[in-house]
Design an enzyme around this catalytic site. Sequence first.
Site, mmCIF file in Angstrom:
data_model
loop_
_atom_site.group_PDB
_atom_site.id
_atom_site.type_symbol
_atom_site.label_atom_id
_atom_site.label_comp_id
_atom_site.label_asym_id
_atom_site.label_seq_id
_atom_site.Cartn_x
_atom_site.Cartn_y
_atom_site.Cartn_z
ATOM 1 N N LYS A 13 0.834 -1.208 0.000
ATOM 2 C CA LYS A 13 0.000 0.000 0.000
ATOM 3 C C LYS A 13 0.870 1.260 0.000
ATOM 4 O O LYS A 13 0.569 2.222 -0.697
ATOM 5 C CB LYS A 13 -0.910 0.042 1.245
ATOM 6 C CG LYS A 13 -1.810 -1.150 1.416
ATOM 7 C CD LYS A 13 -2.689 -1.014 2.664
ATOM 8 C CE LYS A 13 -1.975 -0.983 3.994
ATOM 9 N NZ LYS A 13 -1.358 -2.262 4.408
ATOM 10 N N ARG A 88 -8.912 0.587 9.855
ATOM 11 C CA ARG A 88 -8.665 -0.831 10.148
ATOM 12 C C ARG A 88 -9.735 -1.480 11.005
ATOM 13 O O ARG A 88 -9.613 -2.657 11.370
ATOM 14 C CB ARG A 88 -7.304 -0.987 10.839
ATOM 15 C CG ARG A 88 -6.218 -0.456 9.945
ATOM 16 C CD ARG A 88 -4.854 -0.880 10.337
ATOM 17 N NE ARG A 88 -3.931 -0.034 9.598
ATOM 18 C CZ ARG A 88 -2.647 -0.257 9.506
ATOM 19 N NH1 ARG A 88 -2.112 -1.291 10.093
ATOM 20 N NH2 ARG A 88 -1.890 0.557 8.817
ATOM 21 N N ARG A 127 11.752 -7.239 4.740
ATOM 22 C CA ARG A 127 11.724 -5.842 5.197
ATOM 23 C C ARG A 127 12.383 -5.709 6.574
ATOM 24 O O ARG A 127 13.054 -4.722 6.861
ATOM 25 C CB ARG A 127 10.270 -5.356 5.262
ATOM 26 C CG ARG A 127 10.160 -3.892 5.659
ATOM 27 C CD ARG A 127 8.781 -3.357 5.443
ATOM 28 N NE ARG A 127 7.879 -3.705 6.512
ATOM 29 C CZ ARG A 127 6.578 -3.411 6.530
ATOM 30 N NH1 ARG A 127 6.031 -2.792 5.495
ATOM 31 N NH2 ARG A 127 5.812 -3.751 7.538
ATOM 32 N N ARG A 133 12.257 -2.982 11.661
ATOM 33 C CA ARG A 133 11.074 -2.616 12.448
ATOM 34 C C ARG A 133 10.772 -3.687 13.481
ATOM 35 O O ARG A 133 10.701 -4.873 13.158
ATOM 36 C CB ARG A 133 9.868 -2.478 11.510
ATOM 37 C CG ARG A 133 9.647 -1.065 11.045
ATOM 38 C CD ARG A 133 8.535 -1.001 10.051
ATOM 39 N NE ARG A 133 7.242 -1.414 10.572
ATOM 40 C CZ ARG A 133 6.106 -1.287 9.906
ATOM 41 N NH1 ARG A 133 6.109 -0.758 8.694
ATOM 42 N NH2 ARG A 133 4.970 -1.687 10.417
ATOM 43 N N ARG A 144 -0.194 -9.139 13.890
ATOM 44 C CA ARG A 144 -0.728 -8.142 12.950
ATOM 45 C C ARG A 144 -1.666 -8.810 11.943
ATOM 46 O O ARG A 144 -2.687 -8.234 11.554
ATOM 47 C CB ARG A 144 0.416 -7.414 12.237
ATOM 48 C CG ARG A 144 1.121 -6.450 13.167
ATOM 49 C CD ARG A 144 2.481 -6.078 12.663
ATOM 50 N NE ARG A 144 2.418 -5.198 11.511
ATOM 51 C CZ ARG A 144 3.431 -5.037 10.657
ATOM 52 N NH1 ARG A 144 4.549 -5.714 10.807
ATOM 53 N NH2 ARG A 144 3.311 -4.192 9.671
#
Length: 187
Positions: A13, A88, A127, A133, A144
Amino acid sequence: MNILLLGPPGAGKGTQGILLAQTLGLPKFATGDLLRDAVKNGTPLGLKAKAVMESGALVQDDIILGVVREELAKPGAAQGVIFDGVVRTIPQAEGVEALLVEQHRKMDKVLLFDVSDQEILARLEKRRGIEGRADDDPEAVARRLVAYRAQTAPVLAWYEARTGVIRISAVGAVEGIARQVREAVGV
Ligand code: AMP
């Protein structure tokens, strides 16, 4: 034009939102990015969000709606906004709609970035190696995805019944996905 990008973490996104923002000349904002900045800068918003974000759960709806209100009040947002992963939960969908209605606006397009869980896990692992992260570690990613399935997937039906949802097959080359996105918004 107001455009909402929906989809699981790692669906692309953010990447596609930047390209679309350039094409349309509209601002884009991601609640995830704004919250991460707030955590980094130690602001009151960041202090409230930090632990929840690191766990992989969703931040409270009223906090998110406060962030959206601020973004929509910016002069640059008057012509439209690209909302990247901003909605969300169903209460957030309702709250964002109410904020748009206050400004005599509506969500014009809703795009769903469709990717398999297997592909997401592979992308987020990659990632994690690049961005480091905390919430890309396997346990947080699992949480998540659970949050996405339980709380965000029902948002699709909410928009299906109103704006409609355009599905983007978000696998393959960035340009091929960008073409689908442009077609979806009619540019
Ligand atoms: P993201 O970068 O989009 O994956 O978001 C990172 C984290 O920020 C999420 O796992 C949530 O904890 C939080 N977050 C971002 N956007 C929202 C939202 N609209 N509602 C609730 N939590 C959010």
